[in-house]
Design an enzyme around this catalytic site. Structure first.
Site, PDB file in Angstrom:
ATOM      1  N   GLY A  72       0.820  -1.206   0.000  1.00  0.00           N
ATOM      2  CA  GLY A  72       0.000   0.000   0.000  1.00  0.00           C
ATOM      3  C   GLY A  72       0.856   1.259   0.000  1.00  0.00           C
ATOM      4  O   GLY A  72       0.321   2.364  -0.007  1.00  0.00           O
ATOM      5  N   THR A  74       2.971   4.352  -1.148  1.00  0.00           N
ATOM      6  CA  THR A  74       2.847   5.171  -2.366  1.00  0.00           C
ATOM      7  C   THR A  74       4.028   6.145  -2.444  1.00  0.00           C
ATOM      8  O   THR A  74       4.817   6.258  -1.497  1.00  0.00           O
ATOM      9  CB  THR A  74       1.536   5.991  -2.374  1.00  0.00           C
ATOM     10  OG1 THR A  74       1.626   6.988  -1.334  1.00  0.00           O
ATOM     11  CG2 THR A  74       0.324   5.134  -2.130  1.00  0.00           C
ATOM     12  N   ALA A  96      -1.706  -1.330  -4.569  1.00  0.00           N
ATOM     13  CA  ALA A  96      -2.749  -0.346  -4.882  1.00  0.00           C
ATOM     14  C   ALA A  96      -2.332   0.975  -4.275  1.00  0.00           C
ATOM     15  O   ALA A  96      -1.753   1.006  -3.186  1.00  0.00           O
ATOM     16  CB  ALA A  96      -4.094  -0.767  -4.303  1.00  0.00           C
ATOM     17  N   ASN A  98      -4.646   2.927  -3.600  1.00  0.00           N
ATOM     18  CA  ASN A  98      -5.808   3.141  -2.750  1.00  0.00           C
ATOM     19  C   ASN A  98      -6.539   1.808  -2.609  1.00  0.00           C
ATOM     20  O   ASN A  98      -7.124   1.327  -3.571  1.00  0.00           O
ATOM     21  CB  ASN A  98      -6.715   4.199  -3.375  1.00  0.00           C
ATOM     22  CG  ASN A  98      -7.776   4.654  -2.425  1.00  0.00           C
ATOM     23  OD1 ASN A  98      -8.412   3.837  -1.759  1.00  0.00           O
ATOM     24  ND2 ASN A  98      -7.999   5.949  -2.339  1.00  0.00           N
ATOM     25  N   PHE A  99      -6.461   1.209  -1.423  1.00  0.00           N
ATOM     26  CA  PHE A  99      -7.024  -0.131  -1.221  1.00  0.00           C
ATOM     27  C   PHE A  99      -8.516  -0.105  -0.891  1.00  0.00           C
ATOM     28  O   PHE A  99      -9.092  -1.154  -0.606  1.00  0.00           O
ATOM     29  CB  PHE A  99      -6.261  -0.883  -0.121  1.00  0.00           C
ATOM     30  CG  PHE A  99      -5.148  -1.734  -0.664  1.00  0.00           C
ATOM     31  CD1 PHE A  99      -5.428  -2.910  -1.353  1.00  0.00           C
ATOM     32  CD2 PHE A  99      -3.831  -1.366  -0.509  1.00  0.00           C
ATOM     33  CE1 PHE A  99      -4.416  -3.696  -1.873  1.00  0.00           C
ATOM     34  CE2 PHE A  99      -2.797  -2.146  -1.028  1.00  0.00           C
ATOM     35  CZ  PHE A  99      -3.100  -3.323  -1.708  1.00  0.00           C
ATOM     36  N   HIS A 131      -5.315  16.112   1.359  1.00  0.00           N
ATOM     37  CA  HIS A 131      -4.837  15.136   2.343  1.00  0.00           C
ATOM     38  C   HIS A 131      -4.270  15.862   3.559  1.00  0.00           C
ATOM     39  O   HIS A 131      -3.981  17.059   3.500  1.00  0.00           O
ATOM     40  CB  HIS A 131      -3.737  14.244   1.754  1.00  0.00           C
ATOM     41  CG  HIS A 131      -4.266  13.154   0.869  1.00  0.00           C
ATOM     42  ND1 HIS A 131      -4.484  13.335  -0.483  1.00  0.00           N
ATOM     43  CD2 HIS A 131      -4.618  11.868   1.134  1.00  0.00           C
ATOM     44  CE1 HIS A 131      -4.948  12.207  -1.003  1.00  0.00           C
ATOM     45  NE2 HIS A 131      -5.046  11.301  -0.054  1.00  0.00           N
ATOM     46  N   HIS A 132      -4.007  15.075   4.614  1.00  0.00           N
ATOM     47  CA  HIS A 132      -3.412  15.583   5.849  1.00  0.00           C
ATOM     48  C   HIS A 132      -2.008  16.152   5.582  1.00  0.00           C
ATOM     49  O   HIS A 132      -1.360  15.809   4.582  1.00  0.00           O
ATOM     50  CB  HIS A 132      -3.345  14.463   6.886  1.00  0.00           C
ATOM     51  CG  HIS A 132      -2.641  13.237   6.373  1.00  0.00           C
ATOM     52  ND1 HIS A 132      -1.301  13.041   6.513  1.00  0.00           N
ATOM     53  CD2 HIS A 132      -3.119  12.169   5.678  1.00  0.00           C
ATOM     54  CE1 HIS A 132      -0.967  11.887   5.952  1.00  0.00           C
ATOM     55  NE2 HIS A 132      -2.049  11.340   5.431  1.00  0.00           N
ATOM     56  N   LYS A 135       1.269  13.963   4.708  1.00  0.00           N
ATOM     57  CA  LYS A 135       1.429  13.162   3.482  1.00  0.00           C
ATOM     58  C   LYS A 135       2.662  13.639   2.721  1.00  0.00           C
ATOM     59  O   LYS A 135       2.841  14.827   2.475  1.00  0.00           O
ATOM     60  CB  LYS A 135       0.171  13.253   2.609  1.00  0.00           C
ATOM     61  CG  LYS A 135       0.275  12.367   1.375  1.00  0.00           C
ATOM     62  CD  LYS A 135      -1.067  12.022   0.790  1.00  0.00           C
ATOM     63  CE  LYS A 135      -0.951  11.150  -0.447  1.00  0.00           C
ATOM     64  NZ  LYS A 135      -0.536   9.777  -0.171  1.00  0.00           N
ATOM     65  N   GLY A 141      -1.048   9.194  -5.109  1.00  0.00           N
ATOM     66  CA  GLY A 141      -1.063   8.061  -6.034  1.00  0.00           C
ATOM     67  C   GLY A 141      -2.471   7.845  -6.591  1.00  0.00           C
ATOM     68  O   GLY A 141      -2.650   7.503  -7.764  1.00  0.00           O
ATOM     69  N   THR A 142      -3.491   8.077  -5.744  1.00  0.00           N
ATOM     70  CA  THR A 142      -4.879   7.901  -6.200  1.00  0.00           C
ATOM     71  C   THR A 142      -5.214   8.895  -7.312  1.00  0.00           C
ATOM     72  O   THR A 142      -5.844   8.539  -8.303  1.00  0.00           O
ATOM     73  CB  THR A 142      -5.846   8.102  -5.005  1.00  0.00           C
ATOM     74  OG1 THR A 142      -5.473   7.171  -3.987  1.00  0.00           O
ATOM     75  CG2 THR A 142      -7.287   7.892  -5.403  1.00  0.00           C
TER      76      THR A 142
HETATM   77  N1  LIG Z   1      -2.645   2.225  -0.685  1.00  0.00           N
HETATM   78  C1  LIG Z   1      -3.498   2.748   0.176  1.00  0.00           C
HETATM   79  O1  LIG Z   1      -4.700   2.407   0.193  1.00  0.00           O
HETATM   80  C2  LIG Z   1      -2.997   3.774   1.154  1.00  0.00           C
HETATM   81  C3  LIG Z   1      -3.856   4.401   2.057  1.00  0.00           C
HETATM   82  C4  LIG Z   1      -3.328   5.297   2.987  1.00  0.00           C
HETATM   83  C5  LIG Z   1      -1.942   5.541   2.999  1.00  0.00           C
HETATM   84  N2  LIG Z   1      -1.158   4.921   2.069  1.00  0.00           N
HETATM   85  C6  LIG Z   1       0.293   5.085   2.044  1.00  0.00           C
HETATM   86  O2  LIG Z   1       0.842   4.287   3.085  1.00  0.00           O
HETATM   87  C7  LIG Z   1       2.100   4.852   3.478  1.00  0.00           C
HETATM   88  C8  LIG Z   1       2.102   5.066   4.996  1.00  0.00           C
HETATM   89  O3  LIG Z   1       1.164   6.066   5.319  1.00  0.00           O
HETATM   90  P1  LIG Z   1       0.796   6.423   6.840  1.00  0.00           P
HETATM   91  O4  LIG Z   1      -0.003   7.662   6.769  1.00  0.00           O
HETATM   92  O5  LIG Z   1       0.243   5.229   7.544  1.00  0.00           O
HETATM   93  O6  LIG Z   1       2.269   6.757   7.406  1.00  0.00           O
HETATM   94  P2  LIG Z   1       2.775   6.939   8.925  1.00  0.00           P
HETATM   95  O7  LIG Z   1       1.630   7.174   9.834  1.00  0.00           O
HETATM   96  O8  LIG Z   1       3.879   7.942   8.866  1.00  0.00           O
HETATM   97  O9  LIG Z   1       3.402   5.495   9.292  1.00  0.00           O
HETATM   98  C9  LIG Z   1       4.586   5.037   8.694  1.00  0.00           C
HETATM   99  C10 LIG Z   1       5.050   3.772   9.405  1.00  0.00           C
HETATM  100  O10 LIG Z   1       6.232   3.304   8.718  1.00  0.00           O
HETATM  101  C11 LIG Z   1       7.286   3.086   9.655  1.00  0.00           C
HETATM  102  N3  LIG Z   1       8.584   3.405   9.022  1.00  0.00           N
HETATM  103  C12 LIG Z   1       8.941   4.576   8.436  1.00  0.00           C
HETATM  104  N4  LIG Z   1      10.207   4.471   7.932  1.00  0.00           N
HETATM  105  C13 LIG Z   1      10.621   3.204   8.199  1.00  0.00           C
HETATM  106  C14 LIG Z   1      11.817   2.474   7.934  1.00  0.00           C
HETATM  107  N5  LIG Z   1      12.828   3.017   7.252  1.00  0.00           N
HETATM  108  N6  LIG Z   1      11.914   1.177   8.359  1.00  0.00           N
HETATM  109  C15 LIG Z   1      10.896   0.602   9.042  1.00  0.00           C
HETATM  110  N7  LIG Z   1       9.730   1.252   9.329  1.00  0.00           N
HETATM  111  C16 LIG Z   1       9.598   2.527   8.914  1.00  0.00           C
HETATM  112  C17 LIG Z   1       6.992   4.030  10.809  1.00  0.00           C
HETATM  113  O11 LIG Z   1       7.593   3.493  11.955  1.00  0.00           O
HETATM  114  P3  LIG Z   1       8.185   4.471  13.092  1.00  0.00           P
HETATM  115  O12 LIG Z   1       7.013   5.218  13.617  1.00  0.00           O
HETATM  116  O13 LIG Z   1       8.807   3.496  14.058  1.00  0.00           O
HETATM  117  O14 LIG Z   1       9.183   5.365  12.364  1.00  0.00           O
HETATM  118  C18 LIG Z   1       5.444   3.952  10.867  1.00  0.00           C
HETATM  119  O15 LIG Z   1       5.031   2.793  11.583  1.00  0.00           O
HETATM  120  C19 LIG Z   1       2.256   6.154   2.661  1.00  0.00           C
HETATM  121  O16 LIG Z   1       3.026   5.872   1.501  1.00  0.00           O
HETATM  122  C20 LIG Z   1       0.806   6.482   2.272  1.00  0.00           C
HETATM  123  O17 LIG Z   1       0.700   7.281   1.098  1.00  0.00           O
HETATM  124  C21 LIG Z   1      -1.658   4.059   1.179  1.00  0.00           C
END
Ligand SMILES: NC(=O)c1ccc[n+]([C@@H]2O[C@H](COP(=O)([O-])OP(=O)(O)OC[C@H]3O[C@@H](n4cnc5c(N)ncnc54)[C@H](OP(=O)(O)O)[C@@H]3O)[C@@H](O)[C@H]2O)c1
Length: 228
Positions: A72, A74, A96, A98-99, A131-132, A135, A141-142
Site C-alpha cells: 500500500g 505510495t 494499490a 488506494n485499497f 490530504h493531511h 502526506k 497516487g490515487t
Molecule cells: N494504498 C493505500 O490504500 C494507502 C492508504 C493510505 C496511505 N497509504 C500510504 O501508506 C504509506 C504510509 O502512510 P501512513 O499515513 O500510515 O504513514 P505513517 O503514519 O507515517 O506510518 C509510517 C510507518 O512506517 C514506519 N517506518 C517509516 N520508515 C521506516 C523504515 N525506514 N523502516 C521501518 N519502518 C519505517 C513508521 O515506523 P516508526 O514510527 O517506528 O518510524 C510507521 O510505523 C504512505 O506511503 C501512504 O501514502 C496508502
C-alpha cells in the site's frame, strides 16, 4: 495465515486493529524492529504501509523471501521489469495506491466520464485532492490513478490540510455544465479492509498468476466473472 505488517502508523495501525479483532497471527515491523529475511520467513503474507521511499529500500529483501507482498506504500516507482522479475521467480505481489474497495466503483464511473469526447467538442477535466499535512507525496497516487483511468490530460491540484484522510474530486467541465465525482475517505479502515482482502486473495487463490498485480484489476476481474 500469519501476516508480517511493515509500518504501524496511521494506516498500518488500522490493519493491526483489524488483525487483532479477527485474531490473525502477526508481527509488526517498523523503525524499532527492522525486517530481516529470517524474521519475515516465519510469515505467509507481508503487508506494507511504510512510506514509499522506505518501502523501496526493502524491495530486494522482500523479493528474496519469496513471500507474497501486499503493497500500500505510495510515492515511489517500481524497479524496471519488476513484473517480469516476480514472474521469473514465481512470486505474487498485489499493490494499490488506494485499497478502498469502493475505489472499484469509482473506477467504473471514471471510465464512463472518460467517454466525454464522444459527445462534447469542448470540455476539460480537472482534479483536486486534499490530504493531511503529513502526506509526503503530491499529487497522491490515487489522483494519478484517476487521471490514467480518465485517459485525458488534466490539471491536478493538491491541498495539504489538518488531518484529512483523503478527498478526491474529479470535475468534467464544458462551457455550460459541470459534472463532479467525489470520493471522501472517512476512516482509514477502508484501506486496511482492502489490504486484508488482498492478503486473503494472495494466500488462498492458487489460480492467481505470479507477477505484480494491481488490486483494482483483480477486483474488476472478479466483478466481470460475477456478471457472466
Ligand atoms: N494504498 C493505500 O490504500 C494507502 C492508504 C493510505 C496511505 N497509504 C500510504 O501508506 C504509506 C504510509 O502512510 P501512513 O499515513 O500510515 O504513514 P505513517 O503514519 O507515517 O506510518 C509510517 C510507518 O512506517 C514506519 N517506518 C517509516 N520508515 C521506516 C523504515 N525506514 N523502516 C521501518 N519502518 C519505517 C513508521 O515506523 P516508526 O514510527 O517506528 O518510524 C510507521 O510505523 C504512505 O506511503 C501512504 O501514502 C496508502
Amino acid at each position: 495465515m500469519k501476516i508480517a505488517l511493515l509500518g504501524k502508523g496511521k494506516t498500518g495501525g488500522k490493519v493491526l486493529e483489524l488483525m487483532l479483532l479477527a485474531e490473525i497471527k502477526h508481527t509488526i515491523f517498523d523503525s524499532q524492529n527492522n525486517p530481516t529475511i529470517e524474521k519475515l520467513q516465519e510469515h505467509d503474507v507481508i503487508i506494507s504501509f511504510l512510506p514509499g521511499e522506505a518501502f523501496k529500500t526493502y524491495i530486494p529483501l522482500l523479493v528474496e523471501t519469496k513471500i507474497p507482498v501486499i503493497c500500500g506504500s505510495t510515492g515511489m516507482s517500481w524497479p524496471l521489469e519488476f513484473d517480469q522479475q516476480l514472474k521469473d521467480k514465481n512470486i505474487k505481489w498485489i499493490y494499490a495506491t488506494n485499497f478502498s474497495l469502493g475505489m472499484n466503483l469509482v473506477q467504473q464511473m471514471i471510465l464512463i466520464l472518460s467517454r466525454a469526447n464522444k459527445i462534447y467538442d469542448n470540455f476539460k477535466f480537472s482534479l483536486n485532492e486534499i490530504h493531511h499535512t503529513k502526506k509526503l507525496d503530491a499529487p497522491s497516487g490515487t489522483a494519478l490513478s484517476w487521471k490514467s483511468w480518465a485517459g485525458h490530460e488534466m490539471d491536478i491540484t493538491s491541498i495539504r490540510k489538518d488531518d484529512v484522510i483523503g478527498i478526491h474530486e474529479l470535475t468534467l467541465s464544458t462551457p455550460y455544465e459541470e459534472i463532479s465525482l467525489i470520493h471522501n475517505a472517512l476512516d482509514r479502515r477502508i484501506f486496511a479492509d482492502g489490504a486484508l482482502f488482498a492478503a486473503n486473495k494472495v494466500f488462498n487463490d492458487k489460480l492467481l498468476a505470479p507477477g505484480l498485480h494491481l488490486f483494482q484489476d483483480i477486483i474488476q476481474q472478479e466483478l466481470k466473472e460475477e456478471l457472466q
